[in-house]
Design a protein around this motif. Sequence first.
Motif, short mmCIF file in Angstrom:
data_model
loop_
_atom_site.label_atom_id
_atom_site.label_comp_id
_atom_site.label_asym_id
_atom_site.label_seq_id
_atom_site.Cartn_x
_atom_site.Cartn_y
_atom_site.Cartn_z
N GLY A 70 0.81 -1.21 0.00
CA GLY A 70 0.00 0.00 0.00
C GLY A 70 0.85 1.26 0.00
O GLY A 70 2.08 1.20 -0.01
N ASP A 71 0.17 2.41 0.04
CA ASP A 71 0.88 3.68 -0.08
C ASP A 71 0.27 4.73 0.84
O ASP A 71 -0.63 4.44 1.64
N ILE A 72 0.74 5.98 0.70
CA ILE A 72 0.37 7.06 1.60
C ILE A 72 -0.86 7.79 1.07
O ILE A 72 -0.87 8.29 -0.05
N GLY A 73 -1.89 7.88 1.88
CA GLY A 73 -3.12 8.57 1.50
C GLY A 73 -4.26 8.04 2.34
O GLY A 73 -4.09 7.18 3.20
N CYS A 74 -5.48 8.54 2.09
CA CYS A 74 -6.61 8.04 2.86
C CYS A 74 -6.84 6.55 2.58
O CYS A 74 -7.36 5.82 3.43
#
Length: 638
Positions: free
Chosen positions: A396-400
């Motif tokens: 996964g990654d950075i964000g909501c």
Amino acid sequence: MERNVDLVLGNEAIGLALVEQESRIVTGYPGTPSSEILASVNKYKVWLDRQVYTEWSTNEKVAFEVALAAAWTGVRAAVSMKQVGLNVAADPLFSAAYTGVKGGFLLISADDPGPYSSQTEQDSRLIALAAKVPVLDPSTPLEAYQMVAEGFLLSEKYGLPIMLRPTTRLCHALQSMALERKMKGASQTQRVRFKKDPARWSATPKYRHLLHKELNAKLIELALEFTTSSMNSVLHPDSSDKVGIIASGVAALTAVQALDQMDVNVPVLKLGTPFPLPAGLVREFLDRVEMAVVIEEPDACIELQISDRNKVKGKLDGTVPSAGELTPEIVFSVLSRVFTQAGLSVPESPEDEELTAFVKALPLPARKPRLCPGCGHRSAFFAMKRTFGPQAIYPGDIGCYTLGTNLRAVDTLVDMGASISMAHGFFQTNRVLGNKQPVIATIGDSTFLHSGIPPLINAVHTGARFVLVILDNHTTAMTGFQPTAANDMLADGSDAAHRVSLVELARACGAKFVVETDPYENKTFSEVLKKAYEHSQSDEGGVAVVIANRPCVLYDPEPLRENPLPVIITEECDGCRYCLEAFECPALVLSSDRSRVDVNHAVCVDCGQCIDACYKGFIVPELSDLRTDIMSKEKIEV
């Protein structure tokens, strides 16, 4: 001049000062707690009728370099970001310290002690110390406002970039400030042109060595100037000399508050210039006290610069916690122990034990952060998990959409763009080991533009085989709906010159399979995921890109307003809780007797996505003319 009293947010105070101090270029990348700074510049440049170019850049490195070019030309410029964004801008930061600037240049890096909305609580002052960039550390919105002016003056005097380091509590604090407003249309900076100077602006390693010497000399001068700067002061100078406090930033105010609660009077050296440290001022303070405790957050910056720490207590010896925000309770406890050891009388903690026990006993359910009702990311994650199962690896990654962890569809989280690099790494590792796990990566549209393109190029070039899902909600949702390069408007709301296509970008990176589809179309979306995986594993395959195109419900509610799909839960619901755990929509709630699941219509947005979340068929469309049929056992196919 016109004088008004306003209640101003810390970030607004910084934005107002940037406009009033004749900034011509202000750039940034959104990230809590810094996001409102650029938004405030947009607000005040209109109000004061100033010509200020503002830009939400694709990432912090780009933002830094755009503003730096302006400062090299000779005008005042600023760039804002959060502390982890400074990592991205570190490369030009170190170079800019050597080359210096012509026009005033402020780097505003907002730290997040806690951390409350970040993957780390790193201290920007330590990066500035390593880069040899001077730092101003405000304690209040008013100080931040004033330090913008001081920072520009210092930057122009010494030809250096200056860091302004607010923290979360300051950025989001409100303060009533009496501000002298410059009249609208005040004079702008005189017209200047970029003056070529290859020995400085494009210096070779030999000249960089000379520039480094210049930089060191400037820091020595600055440290001497900071010794008599009004940004540093001694509070309670005539008090007891048994213990002294050295503090900066918001932590300094917290220490003063603790002293007031204790009714203890000791001297406090409040430093607004933590680097370069005004060593003479600190030595003078240490000479007059028997012991000093350093109160700073989140790490030890001031303490590290004190050469003789025989009298000093702080983070390095464990007196002050080395992680976490220094809340009033923590600072009270630290100072209470230090004062007691020094023989000073202190009262008990003001914490109301009875109230604390009462609050802990309240039957308040713990609720973790969740994706909003109707969020297209939820539908995408649900389809991914159902298609590939629990054995797949989900970087996964950075964000909501990091909240996909709740849906068990995000397994790793490192930094912006890492989902693609990690997916590449997992594939190559599985290939070496002979493992056959599917790898399904997710990244947001803004994050992909920020730092997802290079790792995608790398993955395609090296023959990686995984599925990349770009979660395109048409905005930078988590930090306040700032536009991206894929939007048709700029930071100040004006029209963009060109809107970048995510589909074209993915194809330009070399991906052969690129399909854009709506995660609300559950069956179609699942089929696209299957085809993407099949392509990734085929003889001629590689990285397969699926763009999940569905606007954020809060940013653009029109698609749902035009096509609502309200639902009801039939009487047959047995409260198995599968929909609550697997789909996790806040609009689905367990009944008070825990016998069934109900719809909370106060938060439901009528997206109808939960229909697919009940494998028993108990969540069905609410059709007024078929209500009787719906309440029967018959399952309605949608």
